[in-house]
Write a protein that holds these residues in place. Structure first.
Motif, PDB file in Angstrom:
ATOM      1  N   CYS A  46       0.605  10.349 -64.981  1.00 29.18           N
ATOM      2  CA  CYS A  46       1.662  11.234 -65.455  1.00 29.18           C
ATOM      3  C   CYS A  46       1.408  11.486 -66.940  1.00 29.18           C
ATOM      4  CB  CYS A  46       3.034  10.626 -65.234  1.00 29.18           C
ATOM      5  SG  CYS A  46       4.404  11.582 -65.929  1.00 29.18           S
ATOM      6  N   GLU A  47       0.980  12.698 -67.237  1.00 22.48           N
ATOM      7  CA  GLU A  47       0.719  13.066 -68.622  1.00 22.48           C
ATOM      8  C   GLU A  47       1.972  13.702 -69.206  1.00 22.48           C
ATOM      9  OE1 GLU A  47      -2.849  15.257 -69.147  1.00 22.48           O
ATOM     10  OE2 GLU A  47      -2.618  15.407 -71.321  1.00 22.48           O
ATOM     11  N   VAL A  48       2.318  13.254 -70.394  1.00 19.13           N
ATOM     12  CA  VAL A  48       3.600  13.632 -70.994  1.00 19.13           C
ATOM     13  C   VAL A  48       3.370  14.322 -72.325  1.00 19.13           C
ATOM     14  CG1 VAL A  48       5.832  12.771 -71.792  1.00 19.13           C
ATOM     15  CG2 VAL A  48       4.645  11.611 -69.919  1.00 19.13           C
ATOM     16  N   SER A  49       4.047  15.430 -72.518  1.00 14.44           N
ATOM     17  CA  SER A  49       4.063  16.052 -73.840  1.00 14.44           C
ATOM     18  C   SER A  49       5.265  15.510 -74.589  1.00 14.44           C
ATOM     19  CB  SER A  49       4.148  17.569 -73.715  1.00 14.44           C
ATOM     20  OG  SER A  49       5.377  17.947 -73.128  1.00 14.44           O
ATOM     21  N   GLY A  50       5.053  15.127 -75.828  1.00 17.80           N
ATOM     22  CA  GLY A  50       6.164  14.559 -76.592  1.00 17.80           C
ATOM     23  C   GLY A  50       5.627  13.649 -77.659  1.00 17.80           C
ATOM     24  N   ARG A  51       6.057  13.880 -78.899  1.00 18.53           N
ATOM     25  CA  ARG A  51       5.472  13.157 -80.020  1.00 18.53           C
ATOM     26  C   ARG A  51       5.814  11.680 -80.034  1.00 18.53           C
ATOM     27  NH1 ARG A  51       6.918  17.179 -85.047  1.00 18.53           N
ATOM     28  NH2 ARG A  51       6.446  19.110 -83.983  1.00 18.53           N
ATOM     29  N   THR A  52       6.949  11.311 -79.473  1.00 17.29           N
ATOM     30  CA  THR A  52       7.390   9.922 -79.583  1.00 17.29           C
ATOM     31  C   THR A  52       7.310   9.209 -78.235  1.00 17.29           C
ATOM     32  OG1 THR A  52       9.677  10.666 -79.303  1.00 17.29           O
ATOM     33  CG2 THR A  52       8.877  10.343 -81.558  1.00 17.29           C
ATOM     34  N   PHE A  53       6.315   9.589 -77.448  1.00 18.93           N
ATOM     35  CA  PHE A  53       6.115   9.006 -76.111  1.00 18.93           C
ATOM     36  C   PHE A  53       6.146   7.490 -76.155  1.00 18.93           C
ATOM     37  CE2 PHE A  53       4.418   8.512 -71.914  1.00 18.93           C
ATOM     38  CZ  PHE A  53       3.481   7.492 -72.002  1.00 18.93           C
ATOM     39  N   SER A  54       5.514   6.917 -77.149  1.00 21.34           N
ATOM     40  CA  SER A  54       5.362   5.460 -77.185  1.00 21.34           C
ATOM     41  C   SER A  54       6.705   4.734 -77.258  1.00 21.34           C
ATOM     42  CB  SER A  54       4.487   5.043 -78.367  1.00 21.34           C
ATOM     43  OG  SER A  54       5.086   5.433 -79.585  1.00 21.34           O
ATOM     44  N   SER A  55       7.734   5.405 -77.685  1.00 21.92           N
ATOM     45  CA  SER A  55       9.039   4.759 -77.813  1.00 21.92           C
ATOM     46  C   SER A  55       9.926   4.974 -76.594  1.00 21.92           C
ATOM     47  CB  SER A  55       9.767   5.269 -79.057  1.00 21.92           C
ATOM     48  OG  SER A  55      10.096   6.640 -78.913  1.00 21.92           O
ATOM     49  N   TRP A  56       9.434   5.694 -75.600  1.00 22.29           N
ATOM     50  CA  TRP A  56      10.225   6.011 -74.427  1.00 22.29           C
ATOM     51  C   TRP A  56      10.054   4.986 -73.328  1.00 22.29           C
ATOM     52  CZ3 TRP A  56       8.566  11.839 -73.817  1.00 22.29           C
ATOM     53  CH2 TRP A  56       9.019  12.542 -74.955  1.00 22.29           C
ATOM     54  N   THR A  57      11.075   4.853 -72.510  1.00 19.74           N
ATOM     55  CA  THR A  57      10.942   4.168 -71.236  1.00 19.74           C
ATOM     56  C   THR A  57      10.404   5.168 -70.219  1.00 19.74           C
ATOM     57  OG1 THR A  57      12.731   2.579 -71.632  1.00 19.74           O
ATOM     58  CG2 THR A  57      12.205   3.087 -69.337  1.00 19.74           C
ATOM     59  N   MET A  58       9.391   4.759 -69.477  1.00 17.68           N
ATOM     60  CA  MET A  58       8.803   5.622 -68.457  1.00 17.68           C
ATOM     61  C   MET A  58       8.981   4.977 -67.090  1.00 17.68           C
ATOM     62  SD  MET A  58       7.755   8.211 -70.108  1.00 17.68           S
ATOM     63  CE  MET A  58       6.973   9.012 -68.700  1.00 17.68           C
ATOM     64  N   GLY A  59       9.346   5.787 -66.122  1.00 19.84           N
ATOM     65  CA  GLY A  59       9.594   5.261 -64.792  1.00 19.84           C
ATOM     66  C   GLY A  59       8.882   6.060 -63.705  1.00 19.84           C
ATOM     67  N   TRP A  60       8.705   5.420 -62.583  1.00 19.58           N
ATOM     68  CA  TRP A  60       8.202   6.062 -61.362  1.00 19.58           C
ATOM     69  C   TRP A  60       9.246   5.880 -60.268  1.00 19.58           C
ATOM     70  CZ3 TRP A  60       4.059   9.147 -60.803  1.00 19.58           C
ATOM     71  CH2 TRP A  60       3.032   9.086 -61.754  1.00 19.58           C
ATOM     72  N   PHE A  61       9.469   6.974 -59.550  1.00 22.17           N
ATOM     73  CA  PHE A  61      10.405   6.989 -58.435  1.00 22.17           C
ATOM     74  C   PHE A  61       9.723   7.690 -57.269  1.00 22.17           C
ATOM     75  CE2 PHE A  61      14.368   5.899 -60.709  1.00 22.17           C
ATOM     76  CZ  PHE A  61      13.927   6.029 -62.014  1.00 22.17           C
ATOM     77  N   ARG A 115       9.104   0.375 -73.979  1.00 15.52           N
ATOM     78  CA  ARG A 115       8.311   0.659 -75.175  1.00 15.52           C
ATOM     79  C   ARG A 115       7.605  -0.570 -75.719  1.00 15.52           C
ATOM     80  NH1 ARG A 115      13.028   2.468 -79.400  1.00 15.52           N
ATOM     81  NH2 ARG A 115      14.313   0.606 -79.335  1.00 15.52           N
ATOM     82  N   ASN A 116       8.083  -1.745 -75.364  1.00 12.04           N
ATOM     83  CA  ASN A 116       7.402  -2.958 -75.820  1.00 12.04           C
ATOM     84  C   ASN A 116       6.297  -3.400 -74.866  1.00 12.04           C
ATOM     85  OD1 ASN A 116       8.824  -3.933 -73.658  1.00 12.04           O
ATOM     86  ND2 ASN A 116       9.923  -5.530 -74.798  1.00 12.04           N
ATOM     87  N   GLY A 117       6.066  -2.600 -73.827  1.00  9.03           N
ATOM     88  CA  GLY A 117       5.018  -2.910 -72.867  1.00  9.03           C
ATOM     89  C   GLY A 117       5.473  -3.710 -71.673  1.00  9.03           C
ATOM     90  N   ALA A 118       6.684  -4.246 -71.726  1.00  5.88           N
ATOM     91  CA  ALA A 118       7.200  -4.983 -70.579  1.00  5.88           C
ATOM     92  C   ALA A 118       7.450  -4.008 -69.431  1.00  5.88           C
ATOM     93  CB  ALA A 118       8.480  -5.702 -70.952  1.00  5.88           C
ATOM     94  N   SER A 168       1.445   1.012 -65.804  1.00  9.49           N
ATOM     95  CA  SER A 168       0.856   0.815 -67.124  1.00  9.49           C
ATOM     96  C   SER A 168       0.982   2.104 -67.915  1.00  9.49           C
ATOM     97  CB  SER A 168      -0.616   0.394 -67.012  1.00  9.49           C
ATOM     98  OG  SER A 168      -1.383   1.393 -66.370  1.00  9.49           O
ATOM     99  N   ARG A 169       0.725   1.998 -69.207  1.00 13.88           N
ATOM    100  CA  ARG A 169       0.802   3.192 -70.060  1.00 13.88           C
ATOM    101  C   ARG A 169      -0.305   3.147 -71.096  1.00 13.88           C
ATOM    102  NH1 ARG A 169       6.635   3.043 -72.425  1.00 13.88           N
ATOM    103  NH2 ARG A 169       5.999   5.009 -73.412  1.00 13.88           N
ATOM    104  N   ASP A 170      -0.742   4.339 -71.484  1.00 14.21           N
ATOM    105  CA  ASP A 170      -1.717   4.492 -72.559  1.00 14.21           C
ATOM    106  C   ASP A 170      -1.064   5.410 -73.587  1.00 14.21           C
ATOM    107  OD1 ASP A 170      -3.789   5.175 -74.272  1.00 14.21           O
ATOM    108  OD2 ASP A 170      -5.285   5.228 -72.688  1.00 14.21           O
ATOM    109  N   ASN A 171      -0.537   4.831 -74.636  1.00 13.04           N
ATOM    110  CA  ASN A 171       0.195   5.619 -75.617  1.00 13.04           C
ATOM    111  C   ASN A 171      -0.707   6.584 -76.372  1.00 13.04           C
ATOM    112  OD1 ASN A 171       2.668   4.451 -74.956  1.00 13.04           O
ATOM    113  ND2 ASN A 171       2.404   2.794 -76.445  1.00 13.04           N
ATOM    114  N   ALA A 172      -1.975   6.254 -76.498  1.00  9.12           N
ATOM    115  CA  ALA A 172      -2.903   7.162 -77.174  1.00  9.12           C
ATOM    116  C   ALA A 172      -3.118   8.437 -76.370  1.00  9.12           C
ATOM    117  CB  ALA A 172      -4.229   6.462 -77.421  1.00  9.12           C
ATOM    118  N   LYS A 173      -2.934   8.331 -75.058  1.00  7.33           N
ATOM    119  CA  LYS A 173      -3.132   9.489 -74.178  1.00  7.33           C
ATOM    120  C   LYS A 173      -1.816  10.066 -73.682  1.00  7.33           C
ATOM    121  CE  LYS A 173      -7.686   8.019 -72.500  1.00  7.33           C
ATOM    122  NZ  LYS A 173      -8.504   7.697 -71.309  1.00  7.33           N
TER     123      LYS A 173
END
Length: 123
Positions: free
Chosen positions: A22-37, A53-56, A70-75
């Protein structure tokens, strides 16, 4: 404007694996909670996994031990690795973003959603 674009779905045999992205546009992605449903035809949308955002992360009991988030904040990308797939995993899979950074599994708390990617598990 925030956009979420899922990819990686498809047809897989029981016991197989897929990795959704899931590729996301948004400057502050790293601070978001991301979910899958996911949502199967005729059924309610259900929570699968979230990463904070803390990786948990947290997984629903139905996929624990088989799926990994998992997440890749650089991408600006979040992944759902799905192993040991079963026919009952067949559904449309959605990623979602909670932009306040609140750790939550409740779909109603997520602000943005992707268009979904279909996963079909069948022999």
């Amino acid at each position: 404007q925030v956009q979420l674009v899922e990819s990686g779905g498809g047809l897989v045999q029981p016991g197989g694996s897929l990795r959704l992205s899931c590729e996301v546009s948004g400057r502050t992605f790293s601070s978001w909670t991301m979910g899958w449903f996911r949502q199967a035809p005729g059924k309610e949308r259900t929570f699968l996994a979230a990463i904070f955002r803390n990786g948990a992360s947290i997984l629903s009991d139905s996929v624990k031990g088989r799926f990994t988030i998992s997440r890749d904040n650089a991408k600006n990308t979040v992944y759902l690795q799905m192993n040991s797939l079963k026919p009952e995993d067949t559904a449309n899979y959605y990623c979602a973003a909670e932009t306040s950074g609140i750790p939550t599994t409740r779909g109603s708390r997520y602000d943005y959603w992707g268009q979904g990617t279909q996963v079909t598990v069948s022999s």
